[in-house]
Design a protein around this motif. Structure first.
Motif, PDB file in Angstrom:
ATOM      1  N   LYS A 231       0.745  -1.301  -0.037  1.00  0.00           N
ATOM      2  CA  LYS A 231       0.102   0.003   0.036  1.00  0.00           C
ATOM      3  C   LYS A 231       0.847   1.380   0.025  1.00  0.00           C
ATOM      4  CE  LYS A 231      -4.196   2.031   2.182  1.00  0.00           C
ATOM      5  NZ  LYS A 231      -5.152   1.659   2.969  1.00  0.00           N
ATOM      6  N   VAL A 232       0.561   2.345  -0.958  1.00  0.00           N
ATOM      7  CA  VAL A 232       1.048   3.575  -0.902  1.00  0.00           C
ATOM      8  C   VAL A 232       0.137   4.427  -0.313  1.00  0.00           C
ATOM      9  CG1 VAL A 232       1.998   5.464  -2.378  1.00  0.00           C
ATOM     10  CG2 VAL A 232       2.481   2.970  -2.981  1.00  0.00           C
ATOM     11  N   HIS A 233       0.267   5.146   0.845  1.00  0.00           N
ATOM     12  CA  HIS A 233      -0.452   6.163   1.577  1.00  0.00           C
ATOM     13  C   HIS A 233      -0.221   7.452   1.179  1.00  0.00           C
ATOM     14  CE1 HIS A 233      -1.298   2.415   4.474  1.00  0.00           C
ATOM     15  NE2 HIS A 233      -0.022   2.360   4.293  1.00  0.00           N
ATOM     16  N   ASP A 234      -1.233   7.913   0.581  1.00  0.00           N
ATOM     17  CA  ASP A 234      -1.164   9.792   0.408  1.00  0.00           C
ATOM     18  C   ASP A 234      -1.635  10.393   1.749  1.00  0.00           C
ATOM     19  OD1 ASP A 234      -1.354  12.096  -0.514  1.00  0.00           O
ATOM     20  OD2 ASP A 234      -1.988  11.527  -2.407  1.00  0.00           O
ATOM     21  N   HIS A 235      -0.615  11.176   2.111  1.00  0.00           N
ATOM     22  CA  HIS A 235      -0.831  11.773   3.424  1.00  0.00           C
ATOM     23  C   HIS A 235      -1.490  13.153   3.410  1.00  0.00           C
ATOM     24  CE1 HIS A 235       1.028   8.904   6.307  1.00  0.00           C
ATOM     25  NE2 HIS A 235       1.917   8.616   5.243  1.00  0.00           N
ATOM     26  N   THR A 236      -1.982  13.324   2.241  1.00  0.00           N
ATOM     27  CA  THR A 236      -2.484  14.520   1.902  1.00  0.00           C
ATOM     28  C   THR A 236      -3.717  15.044   2.870  1.00  0.00           C
ATOM     29  OG1 THR A 236      -2.120  14.815  -0.323  1.00  0.00           O
ATOM     30  CG2 THR A 236      -3.941  16.164   0.451  1.00  0.00           C
TER      31      THR A 236
ATOM     32  N   LEU B 212       4.242  10.705   0.745  1.00  0.00           N
ATOM     33  CA  LEU B 212       3.809   9.339   0.533  1.00  0.00           C
ATOM     34  C   LEU B 212       4.486   8.267   1.411  1.00  0.00           C
ATOM     35  CD1 LEU B 212       3.493   9.225  -3.429  1.00  0.00           C
ATOM     36  CD2 LEU B 212       1.706  10.029  -1.747  1.00  0.00           C
ATOM     37  N   THR B 213       3.689   7.272   1.670  1.00  0.00           N
ATOM     38  CA  THR B 213       4.223   6.321   2.777  1.00  0.00           C
ATOM     39  C   THR B 213       4.365   4.875   2.155  1.00  0.00           C
ATOM     40  OG1 THR B 213       4.546   7.532   4.655  1.00  0.00           O
ATOM     41  CG2 THR B 213       4.356   5.097   4.917  1.00  0.00           C
ATOM     42  N   LEU B 214       5.026   3.881   2.104  1.00  0.00           N
ATOM     43  CA  LEU B 214       4.949   2.640   1.585  1.00  0.00           C
ATOM     44  C   LEU B 214       4.958   1.847   2.668  1.00  0.00           C
ATOM     45  CD1 LEU B 214       4.910   0.370  -0.954  1.00  0.00           C
ATOM     46  CD2 LEU B 214       7.478   0.448  -0.392  1.00  0.00           C
ATOM     47  N   THR B 215       3.896   0.627   2.795  1.00  0.00           N
ATOM     48  CA  THR B 215       3.883  -0.363   3.770  1.00  0.00           C
ATOM     49  C   THR B 215       3.711  -1.665   3.054  1.00  0.00           C
ATOM     50  OG1 THR B 215       1.680   0.129   4.009  1.00  0.00           O
ATOM     51  CG2 THR B 215       3.108   1.005   5.769  1.00  0.00           C
ATOM     52  N   GLY B 216       4.273  -2.858   3.495  1.00  0.00           N
ATOM     53  CA  GLY B 216       3.940  -3.962   2.936  1.00  0.00           C
ATOM     54  C   GLY B 216       4.795  -4.520   1.489  1.00  0.00           C
ATOM     55  N   GLY B 217       5.775  -3.765   1.341  1.00  0.00           N
ATOM     56  CA  GLY B 217       6.528  -4.135   0.139  1.00  0.00           C
ATOM     57  C   GLY B 217       7.674  -5.098   0.256  1.00  0.00           C
ATOM     58  N   PRO B 218       7.199  -6.334  -0.223  1.00  0.00           N
ATOM     59  CA  PRO B 218       8.326  -7.409   0.148  1.00  0.00           C
ATOM     60  C   PRO B 218       9.389  -7.275  -0.946  1.00  0.00           C
ATOM     61  CG  PRO B 218       6.623  -8.253  -1.067  1.00  0.00           C
ATOM     62  CD  PRO B 218       6.161  -6.975  -0.780  1.00  0.00           C
ATOM     63  N   ILE B 219      10.573  -8.131  -0.777  1.00  0.00           N
ATOM     64  CA  ILE B 219      11.657  -8.002  -1.686  1.00  0.00           C
ATOM     65  C   ILE B 219      11.487  -7.883  -3.093  1.00  0.00           C
ATOM     66  CG2 ILE B 219      13.885  -9.295  -2.127  1.00  0.00           C
ATOM     67  CD1 ILE B 219      14.272  -9.915   0.770  1.00  0.00           C
ATOM     68  N   MET B 220      10.624  -9.167  -3.369  1.00  0.00           N
ATOM     69  CA  MET B 220      10.386  -9.774  -4.651  1.00  0.00           C
ATOM     70  C   MET B 220       9.746  -8.791  -5.644  1.00  0.00           C
ATOM     71  SD  MET B 220       8.668 -11.500  -2.671  1.00  0.00           S
ATOM     72  CE  MET B 220       7.163 -12.024  -2.304  1.00  0.00           C
ATOM     73  N   THR B 221       8.837  -7.934  -5.089  1.00  0.00           N
ATOM     74  CA  THR B 221       8.086  -7.043  -5.857  1.00  0.00           C
ATOM     75  C   THR B 221       8.731  -5.543  -6.043  1.00  0.00           C
ATOM     76  OG1 THR B 221       6.692  -6.429  -4.036  1.00  0.00           O
ATOM     77  CG2 THR B 221       5.788  -7.988  -5.459  1.00  0.00           C
ATOM     78  N   HIS B 222       9.892  -5.324  -5.481  1.00  0.00           N
ATOM     79  CA  HIS B 222      10.608  -3.939  -5.441  1.00  0.00           C
ATOM     80  C   HIS B 222      10.513  -3.473  -6.772  1.00  0.00           C
ATOM     81  CE1 HIS B 222      13.915  -6.602  -6.683  1.00  0.00           C
ATOM     82  NE2 HIS B 222      14.533  -5.371  -7.271  1.00  0.00           N
ATOM     83  N   ARG B 223      10.676  -3.749  -7.807  1.00  0.00           N
ATOM     84  CA  ARG B 223      10.703  -2.929  -9.282  1.00  0.00           C
ATOM     85  C   ARG B 223       9.243  -2.517  -9.413  1.00  0.00           C
ATOM     86  NH1 ARG B 223      14.512  -6.619 -13.187  1.00  0.00           N
ATOM     87  NH2 ARG B 223      16.444  -6.632 -12.146  1.00  0.00           N
ATOM     88  N   ARG B 224       8.197  -3.228  -9.221  1.00  0.00           N
ATOM     89  CA  ARG B 224       6.829  -2.989  -9.559  1.00  0.00           C
ATOM     90  C   ARG B 224       6.291  -2.036  -8.722  1.00  0.00           C
ATOM     91  NH1 ARG B 224       4.032  -6.433 -12.539  1.00  0.00           N
ATOM     92  NH2 ARG B 224       1.982  -5.904 -11.654  1.00  0.00           N
ATOM     93  N   VAL B 225       6.812  -2.003  -7.290  1.00  0.00           N
ATOM     94  CA  VAL B 225       6.593  -1.121  -6.497  1.00  0.00           C
ATOM     95  C   VAL B 225       7.508   0.148  -6.895  1.00  0.00           C
ATOM     96  CG1 VAL B 225       7.471   0.079  -3.962  1.00  0.00           C
ATOM     97  CG2 VAL B 225       6.204  -2.405  -4.359  1.00  0.00           C
ATOM     98  N   ALA B 226       8.409   0.305  -7.449  1.00  0.00           N
ATOM     99  CA  ALA B 226       9.147   1.517  -7.689  1.00  0.00           C
ATOM    100  C   ALA B 226       8.650   2.248  -8.906  1.00  0.00           C
ATOM    101  CB  ALA B 226      10.663   1.149  -8.164  1.00  0.00           C
ATOM    102  N   ARG B 227       8.073   1.241  -9.920  1.00  0.00           N
ATOM    103  CA  ARG B 227       7.501   1.683 -11.078  1.00  0.00           C
ATOM    104  C   ARG B 227       5.893   2.423 -10.606  1.00  0.00           C
ATOM    105  NH1 ARG B 227       8.829  -3.495 -13.537  1.00  0.00           N
ATOM    106  NH2 ARG B 227      10.877  -3.221 -14.580  1.00  0.00           N
TER     107      ARG B 227
END
Length: 515
Positions: A378-383, A391-406
């Motif tokens: 989840k990407v939390h928008d703190h507006t 923006l805050t990221l939670t729950g991002g495991p190792i294998m999805t790091h490129r998908r999270v980055a994009r």
């Protein structure tokens, strides 16, 4: 001398009053990959971490390139899961993300992953029947029909002796079959993160480890974020200010702490879950074979081959203490030994068999319905919390790091134009190793390059993350002195400092990797 407070303070002073497009706080694998992809997209990026690069959850995970099975086989009753279609839909989305990430990683950096045979025993008293296991793998395949093969095969009770580890499993009379599929292990995620960080630096990013954000605010009439930076563990030293249009909070288990530094009292976004692993030697039948089963609590237990040894994990307990010094306790190690012996009783593991242990805190997404958090990325928008462009990221495991980055690049692009021309990221590793009889051999040239170009502050930084020797059966002790002596002229270490670094590394192993 080491790259200590004096040189780090000098590095930070060079940033004073600098402006960047995006400031990323947290240089684990998600922060590293995001810095790389944002730099490639033409944004001017600052990446900082209060510790060493990739020294949080990235270096303390199970190192599995998950296919997503764990999101389907959660240990709860199959029919119960159908009563919550909303959760089932979320699980299937996470499964698809895992499968697509698995495909990309295996195809683009095959030298950074190792295939293993992963077996799942199916017992008569399990929550899952053989047909449900077949259905789960059919669902996995449907999420990525042309992806990297799973090579799934289920052995019947009559043929399960074709699986080398089957005779070691518990309760053979209750076995209804053994499912076997191809899985992959990262070797090693810290190196993947470091490669991304220094590729981002190649493309213009500013990267700093051991740099703490001690202040974070927006001033009246100024939409920019003002970050006050200071060398970690040097509270009396000078601080320096950098401004950024957008702040990405990728600090892992520390994300809520960073949010609070803005003065906000926003509800917690992260649930920290502690897990431990123990490393040991197993019989030859286990070579290149892993086991995925369930512990006495109905939660996953992994037994994984790694560099000639195996490690077993993990625990899942809420954690709210000092994350920096998290270690496996005696009670946790004893529990892990007992669970190993329950699942693989013929091993008869004792304390004397433990080579080392490690512990980490997984930054999962807070979920009011689940005290152990959610694996939703989840990407939390703190507006709405009064923190625009934060923006805050939670729950991002190792294998999805490129998908999270994009995903984060897309969010930044929707808010801000890039300052520079786009470039191409380079996913190939700069780290060369040779593997002889499961002993990693590191060249003098590689030690020199890491010491010169990769910002280590200690021998521990070199052995654990840049060279990976700390993950060997002897944890790099045999090569520690030669590494220190090769690095010494580059890092300015005297003979006395070399001895100090060696003692410090021994203390690190005794406390963080305790038996």
């Amino acid at each position: 001398m080491t790259r200590g407070s004096k040189s780090l303070a000098t590095e930070l002073s060079n940033l004073d009053q600098m402006h960047v497009d995006v400031a990323i706080v947290g240089a684990g694998i998600n922060g590293a990959s995001t810095a790389q992809h944002l730099s490639a997209a033409g944004f001017r990026v600052l990446l900082v971490d209060q510790g060493d690069f990739a020294n949080g959850a990235t270096s303390r995970s199970s190192r599995l390139l998950h296919c997503g099975l764990r999101h389907l086989a959660t240990g709860t009753d199959f029919w119960q899961s159908l009563k919550r279609p909303d959760r089932l839909i979320k699980s299937m989305k996470t499964v698809r993300d895992d499968m697509l990430a698995r495909d990309e990683i295996v195809r683009t950096i095959p030298d950074r992953v190792k295939p293993i045979n992963f077996c799942v025993p199916i017992y008569s008293d399990d929550q899952y029947s053989p047909w449900q296991m077949d259905a789960a793998f059919a669902a996995l395949r449907l999420t990525s029909p042309t992806g990297v093969p799973l090579d799934y095969h289920r052995y019947s009770p009559q043929s399960q002796n074709d699986v080398p580890v089957a005779p070691w499993l518990r309760d053979p009379s209750k076995l209804r079959g053994v499912a076997v599929f191809r899985e992959y292990l990262f070797d090693w995620p810290e190196r993947i993160a470091l490669d991304a960080i220094f590729d981002a630096q190649r493309m213009g990013a500013i990267v700093r480890n051991y740099t703490q954000v001690v202040g974070l605010k927006q001033q009246k009439g100024d939409a920019r974020w003002h970050l006050t930076l200071q060398p970690t563990h040097q509270s009396g030293s000078a601080s320096f200010c950098v401004t950024a249009d957008i702040v990405l909070n990728l600090a892992g288990a520390w994300v809520d702490e960073l949010i609070h530094k803005t003065g906000s009292n926003a509800a917690p976004k992260c649930t920290g879950i502690k897990g431990i692993h123990i490393a040991l030697r197993l019989p030859d039948e286990f070579t290149d074979w892993g086991v995925f089963t369930y512990n006495s609590l109905g939660e996953p237990l992994y037994c994984l081959p790694f560099r000639g040894i195996h490690y077993v994990g993990l625990t899942r307990t809420p954690f709210a203490g000092d994350i920096t010094g998290v270690t496996a306790s005696d009670q946790e190690i004893d529990w892990m030994i007992a669970e190993t012996n329950r699942c693989l009783p013929k091993l008869a593991v004792s304390r004397d068999d433990i080579l080392y242990s490690w512990a980490g805190v997984n930054p999962l997404t807070s979920d009011p319905e689940n005290p152990l958090g959610s694996r939703e990325i989840k990407v939390h928008d703190h507006t709405s919390d009064g923190l625009p462009s934060f923006l805050t990221l939670t729950g991002g495991p190792i294998m999805t790091h490129r998908r999270v980055a994009r995903r984060l690049v897309a969010k930044v692009k929707s808010r801000l134009p890039a300052s520079n021309t786009a470039q191409c990221p380079d996913y190939q590793s700069v780290r060369s190793i040779t593997d002889q009889d499961s002993n990693v051999c590191v060249s003098t040239e590689e030690i020199e390059r890491c010491a010169r170009d990769e910002m280590p502050s200690s021998l521990t930084d070199l052995l654990m993350r840049r060279l990976g020797l700390g993950w060997e059966p002897d944890q790099g002790i045999e090569q520690a002195r030669s590494v220190a002596e090769v690095a010494a002229p580059i890092l300015g270490w005297s003979d006395a400092q070399v001895e100090t670094e060696l003692r410090s590394y021994q203390r690190h192993l005794a406390s963080v990797r305790r038996r």
